[in-house]
Design a protein around this motif. Structure first.
Motif, PDB file in Angstrom:
ATOM      1  N   MET A  87       0.817  -1.219   0.000  1.00  0.00           N
ATOM      2  CA  MET A  87       0.000   0.000   0.000  1.00  0.00           C
ATOM      3  C   MET A  87       0.853   1.273   0.000  1.00  0.00           C
ATOM      4  N   LEU A  88       2.171   1.135   0.148  1.00  0.00           N
ATOM      5  CA  LEU A  88       3.020   2.327   0.246  1.00  0.00           C
ATOM      6  C   LEU A  88       3.132   3.058  -1.083  1.00  0.00           C
ATOM      7  N   ASP A  89       3.054   4.390  -0.999  1.00  0.00           N
ATOM      8  CA  ASP A  89       3.343   5.253  -2.145  1.00  0.00           C
ATOM      9  C   ASP A  89       4.776   5.750  -2.111  1.00  0.00           C
ATOM     10  N   GLY A  90       5.411   5.622  -0.963  1.00  0.00           N
ATOM     11  CA  GLY A  90       6.791   6.071  -0.828  1.00  0.00           C
ATOM     12  C   GLY A  90       7.497   5.317   0.277  1.00  0.00           C
ATOM     13  N   PHE A  91       8.824   5.205   0.140  1.00  0.00           N
ATOM     14  CA  PHE A  91       9.659   4.548   1.145  1.00  0.00           C
ATOM     15  C   PHE A  91      10.857   5.439   1.408  1.00  0.00           C
ATOM     16  N   TYR A 110      14.069  -4.000  -6.109  1.00  0.00           N
ATOM     17  CA  TYR A 110      13.241  -5.183  -6.316  1.00  0.00           C
ATOM     18  C   TYR A 110      11.776  -5.005  -5.944  1.00  0.00           C
ATOM     19  N   LEU A 111      11.424  -3.901  -5.305  1.00  0.00           N
ATOM     20  CA  LEU A 111      10.033  -3.648  -4.952  1.00  0.00           C
ATOM     21  C   LEU A 111       9.503  -2.491  -5.789  1.00  0.00           C
ATOM     22  N   THR A 112       8.195  -2.352  -5.820  1.00  0.00           N
ATOM     23  CA  THR A 112       7.576  -1.422  -6.767  1.00  0.00           C
ATOM     24  C   THR A 112       7.032  -0.154  -6.112  1.00  0.00           C
ATOM     25  N   THR A 113       7.505   0.175  -4.908  1.00  0.00           N
ATOM     26  CA  THR A 113       7.071   1.408  -4.256  1.00  0.00           C
ATOM     27  C   THR A 113       7.436   2.594  -5.154  1.00  0.00           C
TER      28      THR A 113
END
Length: 277
Positions: A87-91, A110-113
């Protein structure tokens, strides 16, 4: 106490709570390390969530991070690889240590954030270090505005600082109650309170803290007060069951030096002319 049970339930359901804010149209920002200025995101009308680990083994994460990396970074990555932070839009991370730095690298690769940013944290205390970090935060502010199409005003940041300082003051008031001979709240319970703030909307969290402070000293089921008084020192500990074991064995945890604890909230942010500084 019912209010204490509610804090515990919220943390246990933290992913659902974050998704609920997402469903309301909020941008959700995950962060690692207490150096992250949540106020910048609050001023942009975003919802922040502290990225933490889980209780599962780290089979997937061990394929991306060295096995001698700290359990926290591997556990946090495992949660992400299992889709719990989708659910993240940013990291947002900080180069506070090599382990968190590598966690950021793997997350970004490797993640789509959609939005990923790392703050360069100076590891010296000097005027130059302060000015450097000030510029880092201004750069973060610009990146947020540009990527999300928002404006973060000085007044917005000042308002955010006021809201977060209220949180800090109430948590400190709660901790100070533990100095008494018969603390009205146990170490495990106060950990549940603090970690619930890692996912709750700030205004809701502050309201719950006000309720707790108004009721806690008159509770009819106070914890035992005859244990050996203990201070916990370490880094990241968000598992209240760990503290409960200490207290079930005769300890009474009355203080801590943890980044999910006093290091997160103890000092107020000075409300100066330049709110970022």
């Amino acid at each position: 106490m019912q209010i204490l049970d509610e804090f515990k339930r919220i943390f246990e359901d933290r992913y659902a709570v974050a998704q609920g804010e997402k469903d309301k149209g909020k941008k959700i920002i995950g962060w690692v390390c207490t150096y992250i200025p949540e106020e910048l995101f609050y001023a942009a009308d975003m919802h922040t969530v502290r990225v933490l680990g889980g209780s599962e083994n780290t089979t997937k994460a061990d394929a991306y991070l060295y096995s001698n990396f700290c359990p926290f970074t591997r556990s946090a990555l495992e949660e992400a690889l299992n889709g719990r932070y989708d659910m993240l839009d940013g990291f947002l991370a900080v180069n506070s240590c090599d382990h968190v730095r590598r966690l950021y690298d793997v997350w970004k690769s490797y993640l789509t954030t959609p939005f990923a940013h790392i703050l360069s944290l100076p590891h010296k205390l000097s005027d130059n270090a302060l000015n450097y970090y000030h510029k880092e935060l201004l750069n973060l502010k610009t990146e947020i505005e540009k990527f999300f199409g928002v404006e973060i005003t000085d007044d917005g940041i000042r308002n955010a600082v006021e809201v977060y300082n209220k949180t800090r003051s109430m948590l400190k008031d709660l901790y100070m109650l533990r100095q008494s001979d018969s603390p009205p709240i146990s170490g495990a319970e106060i950990m549940d309170v603090v970690v619930a703030g890692s996912v709750l909307p700030r205004d809701q969290y502050n309201g719950m803290l006000e309720t707790l402070l108004s009721e806690i000293e008159d509770r009819d089921d106070p914890p035992p007060d005859d244990g050996v008084r203990v201070m916990l020192s370490g880094s990241l500990l968000d598992n209240s069951e760990f503290i409960k074991r200490i207290e079930n064995l005769g300890g009474l945890v009355v203080a801590d030096d943890l980044c999910v604890g006093t290091r997160y909230f103890w000092d107020l942010v000075e409300e100066e002319e330049d709110p970022v500084m």
